[in-house]
Write an enzyme that holds these catalytic residues in place. Structure first.
Site, short mmCIF file in Angstrom:
data_model
loop_
_atom_site.label_atom_id
_atom_site.label_comp_id
_atom_site.label_asym_id
_atom_site.label_seq_id
_atom_site.Cartn_x
_atom_site.Cartn_y
_atom_site.Cartn_z
N ASN A 205 0.83 -1.17 -0.01
CA ASN A 205 0.00 0.18 -0.02
C ASN A 205 0.83 1.40 0.01
OD1 ASN A 205 -2.69 1.46 0.74
ND2 ASN A 205 -1.35 2.18 2.18
N GLU A 206 0.85 2.14 -0.86
CA GLU A 206 1.41 3.42 -1.16
C GLU A 206 2.94 3.20 -0.66
OE1 GLU A 206 -0.32 6.35 1.07
OE2 GLU A 206 -2.07 6.87 -0.02
N TYR B 132 -7.12 16.52 0.61
CA TYR B 132 -5.88 16.95 0.58
C TYR B 132 -5.30 18.20 -0.34
CZ TYR B 132 -5.10 13.53 4.17
OH TYR B 132 -5.40 12.66 5.47
#
Length: 738
Positions: free
Chosen positions: A371-372, A433
């Site tokens: 993940n990421e 964001y």
């Protein structure tokens, strides 16, 4: 015959001890498992929760063993690194805080036994996770079992798994199935007796492995939420040792144009991700808590869950099998790649345990590699090679499921890593964001046009919301319940018109512990959940999902926590999966609307009013009242709130000169203005924590973000960028002629 005894009671917890011997001779605190020492300090903010080695001690009598039998301990989850000692001997160590492991204690047993277990969640360069936006709780936070087995027994050392594996293969018409059943055996056993669906077969043990195939006619399918039928496979040895596992017969595939298919029919996936913690409890969850989590997901209408970012409790997988929930599962290989052989081996060990322990669950449809993982360090050859190894490992262990990755938004879409797994999703936060909501649509349309052959999904998206915070004019970054609802309205509408998005996993189903956070009025929490950390409040956004996903008729009035209203006329927004909604104020009909999921009415506010919505047999009501001034509890404290930097527009804009109201794209055209922009953006990045410091935004994404005004971008970074800094910046921009 084996015996299985849960031994969750009678433990002592010792926070500080020099070693296992010292721990065994220390008077600790009596605890009952599951237990974590971070239930409080891991959720209160400050990023100062205790990370280190703690100890657990339990005394027990020697168990009764069959002739030449063995005794094992089974740990369902010890975070993050464990060492097991019995009567002063170190018997085993396990590196990975989320998978099960077993320890043979037979040869160290005495009549009176002292068991010592160390649990270590301290920082290191080997065991994942090490950097992520959630709390790394420490402890023995899942069940522990004492198991005895005869000489001939099903393998206890097969990666913590049940030692039985079932692989159904359906016929093309989905009416019959060949079911391959395998088992792993220890000891001198010669044959294994298997049973499935009323049939029995005997298979010869060859080098500790036995295998047979059953043919099922008129097979009953595992049909997701509609009918999640489960079969049971049994395996038995002449010694009396017996094991079993449930499985489901289903077929699925993912199409790059049409999305997910289950048993030959389109089955659009939409749901949420889940972390395994809770307020005041941490990760030490009870079965009842897990049941409540799934119940809330089903109430919302979700048909898929992303179990982030690690292996979850077996009981939750079982619940999802029974409910028909489709699962994305993954290992905690997250945010930052640690480029060393030990860390790479740790990812492979955790992946092997994830796949082998969970292979039989029909709810699982993919194995998540990471993940990421490029978020904190970008793409390097060691990272890519480790993903190749993980990808191949998954395919060797399981030829029936695809691999998947959740990519960070800053990974260029044409980077080869994007296409390394079989399928993929991205984590995008346009409208929270950075950027605006429409950029989500633009991003997907661009990706799909550029890569029409590639399966793509949305693995994370969300907006933080404190349900106490309310606004008549919600905007990005205000942490209001109101904006979160607007955000998810847009994302669901986007998904509904793009069938190629193979799965939508909202981030997150529940607020969760992130001790490094201090925002939105609740330090130590990530508040992107659709339900609060304690599971007591369903935020408004929960119900827009219910309007899209649930077949259960309902009507819901938004803004029920926005009681005190200063406006003379106020909007009443209603969510429903019915086609017509009627609205009443104090029993008087205000209007009737036909529509689709979202219904908006305007009512006058003169005093206190009871507002009721009706849709068919469904009813909902709220109370609102006229207020002379805004309720201060409805917004963030002054040092947190999204401020209006200036009282008057004329204080901001100077005709013919730059200002914060210009787009970043325009500001970058002037070298002097661009230099000012670079300085303020460096300060803004600090508000996103240390992970953001190494982020490199892709050129294509940056171009989209640059179309937004600098003012809107800076509002999101209010913790690092003060009003004084903004005024100084704007004054400087006002001196630069366009």
């Amino acid at each position: 015959m084996r015996t299985i005894d849960k031994i969750n009671d009678g433990w002592l917890f010792i926070k500080n001890a020099a070693d296992a011997l010292a721990a065994a001779n220390t008077s600790g605190i009596e605890v009952t498992l599951p237990h974590t020492w971070n239930a409080e300090d891991g959720q209160d903010g400050g990023n100062d929760y205790y990370r280190g080695t703690c100890w657990y001690v339990r005394r027990f009598k020697r168990p009764i063993l069959p002739a030449a039998g063995r005794a094992w301990l089974e740990f369902r989850g010890v975070a993050m690194t464990a060492a097991v000692y019995l009567n002063g001997r170190e018997l085993a160590a396990h590196k990975g805080g989320y998978s099960a492991f077993r320890v043979d204690i037979t040869d160290a047993l005495k009549e009176d036994n002292v068991l010592v277990v160390s649990a270590d969640n301290s920082k290191n360069e080997e065991v994942y996770p090490q950097k992520a936006d959630f709390t790394f709780y420490g402890g023995i936070y899942r069940d522990v079992y004492l198991i005895t087995v005869p000489l001939e027994h099903f393998a206890m050392d097969y990666y913590g798994s049940p030692a039985i594996k079932v692989t159904p293969a359906l016929s093309e018409d989905l009416k019959e199935a060949d079911v391959t059943v395998e088992a792993w055996v220890s000891g001198p056993a010669q044959t294994v007796q298997f049973a499935v669906g009323g049939q029995t077969q005997s298979a010869v043990v060859d080098n500790g492995h036995a295998e047979t195939v059953f043919h099922l006619k008129e097979v009953q399918l595992w049909e997701g939420l509609a009918d999640p039928y489960l079969y049971t496979a049994f395996a038995k040895l002449d010694s009396g040792d017996e094991i079993s596992t449930r499985f489901g017969c289903r077929n699925f595939f993912v199409d790059a144009q049409k999305g997910f298919f289950l048993n030959g029919r389109s089955y659009p996936l939409c749901g949420a991700a889940r972390h395994q913690d809770r307020q005041g409890v941490g990760t030490a969850l009870t079965p009842e808590m897990m049941e409540e989590d799934l119940k809330l997901m089903l109430e919302m209408g979700a048909n898929t869950v992303r179990l982030a970012h690690y292996q979850h409790d077996q009981y939750f997988y079982d619940l999802c099998d029974e409910a028909g929930m489709v699962l994305w599962v993954e290992i905690p290989y997250i945010t930052q790649h640690m480029a060393n052989p030990a860390a790479n081996e740790n990812t492979r060990s955790q992946m092997r345990e994830l796949v082998v322990q969970n292979y039989n669950h029909p709810s699982i449809v993919c194995w998540g590699l990471s993940n990421e993982i490029t978020a904190a360090g970008g793409v390097g050859e060691d990272l890519v090679e480790n993903h190749r190894v993980l990808n191949d490992l998954c395919h060797r262990l399981d030829k029936t499921r695809p691999t998947v990755m959740a990519h960070a938004f800053m990974l260029e879409t044409d980077d080869p890593l994007v296409m390394l797994p079989d399928i993929r999703s991205y984590n995008l936060y346009f409208g929270w964001y950075h950027g605006d909501l429409e950029m989500n649509d633009e991003w997907f349309d661009h990706f799909h046009a550029a890569h029409p052959e590639a399966v793509i999904g949305l693995s994370e998206y969300g907006a933080d919301a404190n349900p106490q915070y309310q606004s008549v004019n919600p905007e990005k970054g205000d942490y209001t319940d109101s904006y979160q609802a607007v955000y998810h309205e847009h994302l669901l509408k986007m998904w509904s018109s793009r069938p190629y998005i193979w799965a939508m996993h909202c981030w997150n189903m529940f607020d969760f512990g992130a001790d490094g956070r201090a925002e939105g009025g609740k330090p130590g929490q990530n508040q992107k959940g659709l339900v609060t950390f304690d599971r007591k409040v369903k935020k408004d956004a929960f119900y827009i999902y219910k309007a899209y996903l649930s077949r259960e008729p309902f009507v819901y009035i938004c803004g029920r926590r926005y009681v005190d209203r200063t406006e003379e006329k106020t909007e009443i927004k209603v969510y429903s999966n019915q086609k017509e909604v009627s609205l009443f104020a104090d029993g008087r009909l205000c209007g009737v609307q036909s529509g689709d999921k979202i219904f908006r009415f305007t009512v006058s506010v003169t005093g206190e009013h009871v507002i009721e919505a009706a849709a068919g047999e469904c009813r909902d009501s709220i109370t609102i009242r006229r207020a002379d001034k805004p309720n201060p509890n409805y917004s963030a404290s002054r040092d947190e709130e999204v401020v209006n930097w200036f009282d008057k527009p004329e204080e901001v804009v100077r005709e013919g000169y730059y200002s914060i109201m210009d787009t970043m794209e325009d500001i970058k055209k002037n070298p002097e203005a661009a230099k000012l922009l670079a300085g303020i953006m460096a300060a803004a990045r600090k508000s996103y924590g240390d992970v953001a410091q190494g982020v490199k935004v892709p050129e294509s994404v940056q171009k989209m973000m640059d179309r937004e005004s600098l003012n809107q971008t800076l509002k999101q970074a209010r913790k690092a960028v003060t009003p004084a800094m903004i005024k100084e910046l704007n004054h400087a921009l006002n001196q630069i002629k366009k």
